[in-house]
Design an enzyme around this catalytic site. Structure first.
Site, PDB file in Angstrom:
ATOM      1  N   ARG A 125      52.691  37.076  39.637  1.00 11.17           N
ATOM      2  CA  ARG A 125      52.430  38.455  39.376  1.00 11.17           C
ATOM      3  C   ARG A 125      51.321  39.103  40.243  1.00 11.17           C
ATOM      4  O   ARG A 125      50.138  39.269  39.821  1.00 11.17           O
ATOM      5  CB  ARG A 125      52.335  38.924  37.894  1.00 11.17           C
ATOM      6  CG  ARG A 125      53.487  38.212  36.955  1.00 11.17           C
ATOM      7  CD  ARG A 125      53.554  38.705  35.786  1.00 11.17           C
ATOM      8  NE  ARG A 125      54.116  40.145  35.574  1.00 11.17           N
ATOM      9  CZ  ARG A 125      54.543  40.621  34.250  1.00 11.17           C
ATOM     10  NH1 ARG A 125      53.919  39.987  33.310  1.00 11.17           N
ATOM     11  NH2 ARG A 125      55.153  41.755  34.351  1.00 11.17           N
ATOM     12  N   GLN A 130      54.821  43.119  43.315  1.00 14.04           N
ATOM     13  CA  GLN A 130      55.186  44.223  42.260  1.00 14.04           C
ATOM     14  C   GLN A 130      56.500  44.863  42.576  1.00 14.04           C
ATOM     15  O   GLN A 130      56.953  44.959  41.701  1.00 14.04           O
ATOM     16  CB  GLN A 130      53.981  45.324  42.543  1.00 14.04           C
ATOM     17  CG  GLN A 130      52.509  44.966  41.952  1.00 14.04           C
ATOM     18  CD  GLN A 130      51.597  46.069  41.841  1.00 14.04           C
ATOM     19  OE1 GLN A 130      51.738  47.038  42.686  1.00 14.04           O
ATOM     20  NE2 GLN A 130      50.493  45.775  41.263  1.00 14.04           N
TER      21      GLN A 130
END
Length: 372
Positions: A125, A130
């Site tokens: 992450r 994203q």
């Protein structure tokens, strides 16, 4: 003919309406030199017609075997069952929410078929990732839908209303957990006119909650951890948190629980004793029901009444918004697949951390060459 084939079949999980490929992303994959084969009707539950896929450049297959059997890359939402995995081409890439360690048989087939499995729940992450983060995109839909369910179940209005029969005060709504799902829930409840609070053991979420118009509920317990995730609380911290939360819940009309710890059962935050102290007519919607629930009374997939308090444990909420959930998911998948599909070929760069850290089983680290 294109150098590689990308296959998509209808999802087989009960209640799953999403699809991993939309006409929009199909067109983009064809532009990257791929031949796309999709099972007839695979997008129907998400409102995407076979004709739209054909217009985007896809070929229609009569069944899953025809769609996937010779595919170099297979896209899915939830993992195909072991029998379907066994029929895939050896060495094919498999991309989706695969959870290989949750089913021993599934994991064994992935290894036996030497599939390049990319469980997108393992995606790092990071900022660069994203645009590929399926957990975030699907959590946003789930958080939105959870508040709508709460609004339907509650015997109260959400907004303040001034009527000829007098003034109706706004409902007091508490969102537990301020990840993507929680923040979307806060924003949605606020739009519906409720008096909204957000609770998270990570103090850094205060600013995010307040930016959406919610009030940060500070219970004096912090569980700030690494990577933006919460750490597990100590027994003493949890006891103090529960004591303070229990007192606060006595005046709450609606709770939406969204707290999760990756790879672990959902933390139990709302106890039976807290539910017993809530007002009749109160509602709790437990978004974490799939991993055990944040409320210890939650029954996954059921809506129950406990002494006048309604507790809902909906499953796979993202699927209930299948059109937009599929659009977001398919774009995430396209962005990830673009890391290794281009010019009609599959090429893996294992120095790319997004590939190296997502693939399962993990690839052994390669030692750097010794200095001369």
């Amino acid at each position: 003919m294109s150098g590689i084939t990308i296959g998509v079949a209808s999802e087989t999980a009960v209640g799953e309406k999403r699809v991993a490929l939309t006409p929009e992303t199909c067109k983009k994959l064809v532009a990257r030199g791929a031949r796309v084969r999709i099972e007839r009707g695979a997008g129907r539950a998400a409102s995407f017609t076979d004709e739209a896929y054909v217009q985007a450049g896809a070929e229609l297959a009569d069944d899953a075997a025809a769609a996937l059997g010779q595919a170099d890359v297979v896209l899915c939402v939830q993992s195909p069952d072991p029998a379907r995995l066994s029929a895939l081409r050896e060495g094919a890439a498999l991309v989706g929410l695969l959870a290989p360690q949750a089913d021993a048989a599934r994991g064994e087939v992935i290894v036996a078929q030497r599939l390049q499995a990319f469980p997108l729940e393992r995606l790092p992450r990071t900022t660069r990732a994203q645009a590929m983060d399926v957990l975030s995109s699907q959590a946003g839909m789930a958080g939105y839908k959870a508040v709508l369910i709460a609004g339907q179940l509650t015997p109260r209005f959400f907004p303040m209303l001034t009527t000829a029969a007098g003034t109706i005060r706004p409902s007091k709504v508490l969102i537990v957990g301020a990840g993507v799902a929680g923040l979307q829930a806060i924003a949605t409840a606020k739009r519906l006119g409720a008096q909204v609070e957000g609770f998270d053991v990570r103090p850094e979420t205060r600013e995010q909650i307040e930016s959406l118009g919610g009030k940060f509920l500070d219970l004096g317990v912090s569980a700030a951890g690494e990577g933006g995730y919460a750490r597990q609380l100590t027994d003493e911290e949890r006891a103090e948190q529960q004591r303070r939360l229990g007192e606060h819940l006595k005046n709450i009309d609606v709770i939406v629980c969204t707290a999760a710890v990756p790879g672990r059962p959902a933390p139990k935050i709302v106890t039976a004793a807290m539910i017993a102290g809530m007002k009749p007519g109160s509602v709790l919607v437990d978004l974490a029901a799939e991993t055990g629930g944040n409320c210890e009374l939650t029954q996954p997939g059921e809506t129950i009444d406990v002494n006048g308090v309604t507790i809902a444990g909906p499953l796979n909420l993202a699927s209930s918004g299948a059109v937009h959930a599929s659009e977001m998911y398919a774009r995430n998948v396209f962005n990830f697949v673009s890391l290794f599909v281009n010019d009609g070929a599959v090429t893996y760069d294992w120095n790319d951390e997004l590939l190296a850290k997502t693939v399962w089983p993990e690839r052994p680290a390669v030692a750097a060459p010794a200095a001369a």
